[in-house]
Design a protein around this motif. Structure first.
Motif, short mmCIF file in Angstrom:
data_model
loop_
_atom_site.label_atom_id
_atom_site.label_comp_id
_atom_site.label_asym_id
_atom_site.label_seq_id
_atom_site.Cartn_x
_atom_site.Cartn_y
_atom_site.Cartn_z
N MET A 1 0.84 -1.20 0.00
CA MET A 1 0.00 0.00 0.00
C MET A 1 0.88 1.25 0.00
O MET A 1 1.82 1.37 0.78
N VAL A 2 0.57 2.16 -0.93
CA VAL A 2 1.35 3.39 -1.06
C VAL A 2 0.90 4.38 0.01
O VAL A 2 -0.28 4.63 0.20
N GLU A 3 1.89 4.92 0.73
CA GLU A 3 1.57 5.90 1.77
C GLU A 3 1.12 7.22 1.15
O GLU A 3 1.63 7.64 0.12
N ASN A 4 0.17 7.86 1.79
CA ASN A 4 -0.26 9.19 1.36
C ASN A 4 0.62 10.21 2.07
O ASN A 4 0.48 10.46 3.27
N LEU A 5 1.52 10.80 1.32
CA LEU A 5 2.48 11.76 1.88
C LEU A 5 2.23 13.16 1.33
O LEU A 5 3.15 13.96 1.24
N SER A 6 0.98 13.43 1.00
CA SER A 6 0.65 14.71 0.38
C SER A 6 0.90 15.89 1.31
O SER A 6 0.96 17.04 0.86
N HIS A 7 1.02 15.64 2.62
CA HIS A 7 1.27 16.73 3.56
C HIS A 7 2.72 17.19 3.54
O HIS A 7 3.06 18.20 4.16
N LEU A 8 3.58 16.45 2.82
CA LEU A 8 5.01 16.75 2.81
C LEU A 8 5.45 17.43 1.52
O LEU A 8 4.89 17.20 0.45
N HIS A 9 6.47 18.25 1.64
CA HIS A 9 7.12 18.85 0.48
C HIS A 9 7.76 17.72 -0.33
O HIS A 9 8.24 16.73 0.25
N PRO A 10 7.78 17.81 -1.67
CA PRO A 10 8.33 16.72 -2.49
C PRO A 10 9.73 16.27 -2.08
O PRO A 10 10.02 15.07 -2.08
N THR A 11 10.60 17.21 -1.71
CA THR A 11 11.95 16.81 -1.30
C THR A 11 11.95 16.07 0.04
O THR A 11 12.80 15.22 0.29
N THR A 12 10.97 16.37 0.88
CA THR A 12 10.89 15.72 2.19
C THR A 12 10.31 14.32 2.05
O THR A 12 10.67 13.41 2.81
N ARG A 13 9.43 14.10 1.09
CA ARG A 13 8.83 12.78 0.90
C ARG A 13 9.89 11.71 0.67
O ARG A 13 9.74 10.56 1.12
N LYS A 14 10.96 12.08 -0.02
CA LYS A 14 12.00 11.10 -0.35
C LYS A 14 12.67 10.56 0.91
O LYS A 14 13.23 9.46 0.89
N LEU A 15 12.63 11.32 1.99
CA LEU A 15 13.29 10.89 3.22
C LEU A 15 12.53 9.78 3.94
O LEU A 15 13.11 9.05 4.75
N ILE A 16 11.24 9.67 3.68
CA ILE A 16 10.41 8.72 4.41
C ILE A 16 10.88 7.28 4.18
O ILE A 16 10.80 6.44 5.08
N SER A 17 11.39 7.01 2.99
CA SER A 17 11.86 5.65 2.69
C SER A 17 13.27 5.40 3.20
O SER A 17 13.77 4.28 3.12
N GLY A 18 13.92 6.44 3.75
CA GLY A 18 15.27 6.28 4.27
C GLY A 18 15.27 5.86 5.72
O GLY A 18 14.24 5.49 6.30
N SER A 19 16.44 5.93 6.31
CA SER A 19 16.59 5.51 7.71
C SER A 19 16.17 6.64 8.65
O SER A 19 16.08 7.80 8.27
#
Length: 299
Positions: free
Chosen positions: A1-19
């Protein structure tokens, strides 16, 4: 299931999959968030920098409470106008020179601070006249068009005669170089300038007020939330949450950022991945009021 990260700035969304460590590191990075008062201050600075030289240049004093955002504004301005090497000259081109006010307003200390900011070699034991001549010559050769003095309120820690000498020095620098001077400090810095009537007339005050619960605050909180690498929305701009943020931070941008960074770190560490009102009380943030109480108890 794809997370809804619409509350985040596009550059910040990329961090969610990191450590988590990557997210913690991102929280520690300084980020510019534009808001009306900061943008207005930057516009004034740009206006002063672009002014042609005249015999009486206007000046600006940016003042506010501790953590009101003065330093971030001037860092943003300096980043837009960095020093550059002049290929055919010995000196660098320094359109904006920033210097921190020494802890005492003695002219010798200030000229040494100016020369240090220009990475010049000098003898601190030299006469004031020689230090002054060296500073003026170097500022001219570097093409300094605007002088920034941070922590101007430090001048009030010196003797009255040294304060007067320093204010005379400021007036002399502005006249001799025909450049604007921008001072930064807490509210007492404005009182210091007003000791000299002529200088007081030349320095336009720009006061960074505390934040209040209004549309600008809600926009600011939405902007900050979009840069906090949390999986779920925190809805920081909801009135009750915003009011608690104001109460804890006492309405300064620096304290708001300290509170929200600490809360975001707690939200990541605890796995709740969002900030709520309970988070503010569990994240380890110590409010200015609590610090003052602790300081008094130690005294």
């Amino acid at each position: 299931m794809v997370e809804n990260l619409s509350h985040l700035h596009p550059t910040t969304r990329k961090l969610i999959s990191g450590s988590d460590d990557d997210r913690f590191a991102d929280l520690d990075r300084s980020k510019w968030i534009g808001y009306p008062a900061a943008n207005a201050a930057l516009q004034k600075l740009e206006y002063l920098l672009a002014l042609p030289k005249t015999h009486r240049m206007p000046n600006l004093i940016v003042c506010g409470h501790t953590n009101s955002g003065k330093t971030m504004i001037i860092k943003r301005f300096l980043k837009a106008h960095p020093a550059t090497d002049q290929v055919e000259e010995d000196a660098a081109n320094v359109p904006v020179l920033a210097v921190q006010m020494p802890i005492s307003p003695e002219p010798r200390r200030f000229y040494c601070a100016l020369l240090s900011s220009l990475f010049a070699s000098f003898r601190s034991t030299d006469t004031i006249a020689n230090l002054e001549a060296q500073a003026l010559n170097l500022m001219r050769s570097c093409g300094v068009r605007l002088l920034v003095i941070d922590e101007l309120h430090n001048m009030l820690s010196g003797r009255n005669d040294h304060q007067r000498q320093f204010l005379n020095l400021l007036r002399y620098l502005g006249n001799e170089l025909s450049i604007p001077i921008v001072a930064l400090g807490i509210q007492s810095a404005l009182r210091g300038i007003q000791i000299d009537e002529q200088l007081a007339n030349r320095f336009e005050p720009f006061v960074l007020q505390r934040w209040t619960a209004n549309r600008d605050l809600y926009r600011l909180l939405n902007s900050i939330e979009s840069l906090l690498p949390l999986r779920y929305p925190s809805r920081l701009s909801e009135p009750k949450t915003a009011e608690l943020i104001l109460a804890l931070s006492e309405g300064t941008i620096g304290e708001i950022m300290l509170l929200l960074r600490a809360s975001a770190r707690f939200a990541i560490s605890s796995g709740i991945e969002k900030i709520d009102q309970e988070t503010f009380h569990s994240c380890g943030y110590v409010s200015p009021a609590a610090r003052r109480i602790a300081s008094k108890s130690l005294g």
